[in-house]
Design a protein around this motif. Structure first.
Motif, mmCIF file in Angstrom:
data_model
loop_
_atom_site.group_PDB
_atom_site.id
_atom_site.type_symbol
_atom_site.label_atom_id
_atom_site.label_comp_id
_atom_site.label_asym_id
_atom_site.label_seq_id
_atom_site.Cartn_x
_atom_site.Cartn_y
_atom_site.Cartn_z
ATOM 1 N N TRP A 48 24.624 43.359 43.383
ATOM 2 C CA TRP A 48 26.055 43.021 43.424
ATOM 3 C C TRP A 48 26.860 44.042 42.631
ATOM 4 N N ILE A 49 26.384 44.370 41.439
ATOM 5 C CA ILE A 49 27.092 45.352 40.608
ATOM 6 C C ILE A 49 27.130 46.712 41.299
ATOM 7 N N ALA A 50 26.034 47.102 41.910
ATOM 8 C CA ALA A 50 25.953 48.418 42.553
ATOM 9 C C ALA A 50 26.941 48.572 43.706
ATOM 10 N N ARG A 51 27.337 47.469 44.329
ATOM 11 C CA ARG A 51 28.286 47.519 45.459
ATOM 12 C C ARG A 51 29.747 47.585 45.023
ATOM 13 N N GLN A 52 30.024 47.316 43.760
ATOM 14 C CA GLN A 52 31.405 47.087 43.337
ATOM 15 C C GLN A 52 32.331 48.283 43.520
ATOM 16 N N ASP A 53 31.915 49.479 43.167
ATOM 17 C CA ASP A 53 32.803 50.646 43.310
ATOM 18 C C ASP A 53 33.279 50.805 44.745
ATOM 19 N N ALA A 54 32.358 50.752 45.690
ATOM 20 C CA ALA A 54 32.706 50.934 47.101
ATOM 21 C C ALA A 54 33.589 49.799 47.602
ATOM 22 N N GLU A 55 33.312 48.576 47.190
ATOM 23 C CA GLU A 55 34.108 47.436 47.667
ATOM 24 C C GLU A 55 35.522 47.456 47.097
ATOM 25 N N ARG A 56 35.669 47.910 45.853
ATOM 26 C CA ARG A 56 37.025 48.040 45.282
ATOM 27 C C ARG A 56 37.835 49.061 46.050
ATOM 28 N N GLU A 57 37.243 50.220 46.288
ATOM 29 C CA GLU A 57 37.971 51.299 46.965
ATOM 30 C C GLU A 57 38.288 50.955 48.413
ATOM 31 N N ALA A 58 37.432 50.164 49.055
ATOM 32 C CA ALA A 58 37.652 49.775 50.450
ATOM 33 C C ALA A 58 38.636 48.615 50.587
ATOM 34 N N GLY A 59 39.002 47.982 49.475
ATOM 35 C CA GLY A 59 39.885 46.823 49.549
ATOM 36 C C GLY A 59 39.170 45.564 49.986
ATOM 37 N N THR A 60 37.845 45.530 49.821
ATOM 38 C CA THR A 60 37.049 44.366 50.232
ATOM 39 C C THR A 60 36.981 43.316 49.134
ATOM 40 N N HIS A 61 36.629 43.742 47.924
ATOM 41 C CA HIS A 61 36.564 42.860 46.764
ATOM 42 C C HIS A 61 37.102 43.599 45.542
ATOM 43 N N LEU A 62 37.753 42.840 44.673
ATOM 44 C CA LEU A 62 38.219 43.368 43.391
ATOM 45 C C LEU A 62 37.742 42.382 42.327
ATOM 46 N N ASP A 63 36.490 42.569 41.894
ATOM 47 C CA ASP A 63 35.829 41.600 41.025
ATOM 48 C C ASP A 63 35.731 42.101 39.587
ATOM 49 N N TYR A 64 35.760 41.140 38.669
ATOM 50 C CA TYR A 64 35.703 41.402 37.230
ATOM 51 C C TYR A 64 34.728 40.435 36.572
ATOM 52 N N VAL A 65 34.084 40.894 35.513
ATOM 53 C CA VAL A 65 33.390 39.952 34.647
ATOM 54 C C VAL A 65 34.400 39.422 33.640
ATOM 55 N N VAL A 76 32.510 35.354 36.309
ATOM 56 C CA VAL A 76 33.065 36.358 37.222
ATOM 57 C C VAL A 76 34.308 35.781 37.892
ATOM 58 N N THR A 77 35.304 36.616 38.066
ATOM 59 C CA THR A 77 36.471 36.232 38.853
ATOM 60 C C THR A 77 36.952 37.447 39.633
ATOM 61 N N GLY A 78 37.638 37.216 40.738
ATOM 62 C CA GLY A 78 38.113 38.355 41.505
ATOM 63 C C GLY A 78 38.879 37.952 42.741
ATOM 64 N N LEU A 79 39.315 38.981 43.450
ATOM 65 C CA LEU A 79 40.096 38.813 44.669
ATOM 66 C C LEU A 79 39.303 39.328 45.865
ATOM 67 N N ALA A 80 39.508 38.696 47.014
ATOM 68 C CA ALA A 80 38.873 39.099 48.266
ATOM 69 C C ALA A 80 39.807 38.740 49.418
ATOM 70 N N GLU A 81 39.370 39.049 50.617
ATOM 71 C CA GLU A 81 40.132 38.733 51.839
ATOM 72 C C GLU A 81 41.564 39.274 51.767
ATOM 73 N N LEU A 82 41.698 40.495 51.298
ATOM 74 C CA LEU A 82 43.017 41.116 51.190
ATOM 75 C C LEU A 82 43.628 41.336 52.569
ATOM 76 N N ALA A 83 44.879 40.901 52.735
ATOM 77 C CA ALA A 83 45.662 41.177 53.941
ATOM 78 C C ALA A 83 46.896 41.956 53.488
ATOM 79 N N VAL A 84 46.841 43.270 53.644
ATOM 80 C CA VAL A 84 47.916 44.123 53.139
ATOM 81 C C VAL A 84 49.233 43.789 53.820
ATOM 82 N N ARG A 85 49.222 43.639 55.140
ATOM 83 C CA ARG A 85 50.464 43.350 55.863
ATOM 84 C C ARG A 85 51.121 42.068 55.374
ATOM 85 N N ASP A 86 50.290 41.037 55.132
ATOM 86 C CA ASP A 86 50.810 39.735 54.733
ATOM 87 C C ASP A 86 50.913 39.576 53.220
ATOM 88 N N ARG A 87 50.459 40.580 52.473
ATOM 89 C CA ARG A 87 50.529 40.576 51.013
ATOM 90 C C ARG A 87 49.877 39.325 50.424
#
Length: 197
Positions: A48-65, A76-87
């Motif tokens: 899970w940790i190893a995937r974080q850099d790529a997922e942040r940059e792709a806008g897939t997940h923005l997770d924090y410890v 852990v807490t974070g954001l997912a399911e980003l819809a840029v158009r709908d903000r």
């Protein structure tokens, strides 16, 4: 990137966090409502940790410890399911059982919602909660989320398909609520993929 508040902070997970996350996430009560757990092998939080850099940059997940100054990483807490158009995006949080009911959820949500609304420019943050998980539902409502309805057969957990309640918090509700006044210090900016305005 790090978000610091009066009682705890959020930061990106690093490889050294894996043993602690494994310890917390192998508790069946902690992972009862999540599709990924409980952890059974230390390689799971490592992956899970190893995937974080790529997922942040792709806008897939923005997770924090979630880091308590005395106890270290507590969840852990974070954001997912980003819809840029709908903000809009969805928030998800899990916390080690020893810190349930201690205020960690509200404090971490205050930091994450500041990021979502004041920094990233989102207009809505949603959340899911299993219909049987009343503790989670109460925690969301206590920080200002509104229960908006039920999504039937929405979430697959192993061989089971479960219903979930969906919750929402709008920017103006956050601005008028108790979490918006929290003192937040931000170290560095979020990835560009997550800034919608």
């Amino acid at each position: 990137m790090e978000l610091r508040g009066p009682s705890l902070s959020l930061r990106y997970p690093v490889a050294a966090d894996a043993p602690r996350l494994f310890e917390l996430g192998r508790d069946p009560d902690v992972a009862q409502w999540f599709s990924w757990g409980p952890y059974t092998d230390p390689s799971e939080p490592e992956a899970w940790i190893a995937r974080q850099d790529a997922e942040r940059e792709a806008g897939t997940h923005l997770d924090y410890v979630i880091v308590d100054p005395r106890d270290g990483v507590v969840g852990v807490t974070g954001l997912a399911e980003l819809a840029v158009r709908d903000r809009r995006a969805m928030v998800g949080t899990w916390i080690g059982r020893a810190w349930w009911g201690t205020g960690v959820n509200a404090a971490s949500k205050a930091l994450l919602l500041h990021l979502a609304f004041a920094v990233c420019g989102l207009e809505r943050v949603g959340a899911y909660s299993n219909v049987e998980n009343e503790r989670s539902a109460r925690a969301l409502e206590q920080v200002g989320f509104t229960r908006e309805g039920t999504l039937r057969r929405w979430h697959r957990h192993g061989d089971r398909v479960l219903d979930v309640h969906v919750f929402g918090l709008l920017r103006e509700e956050w601005e008028a609520g108790p979490l918006a006044g929290s003192l937040v210090t931000m170290v560095k900016a979020p990835p560009r993929a997550w800034v919608v305005r």
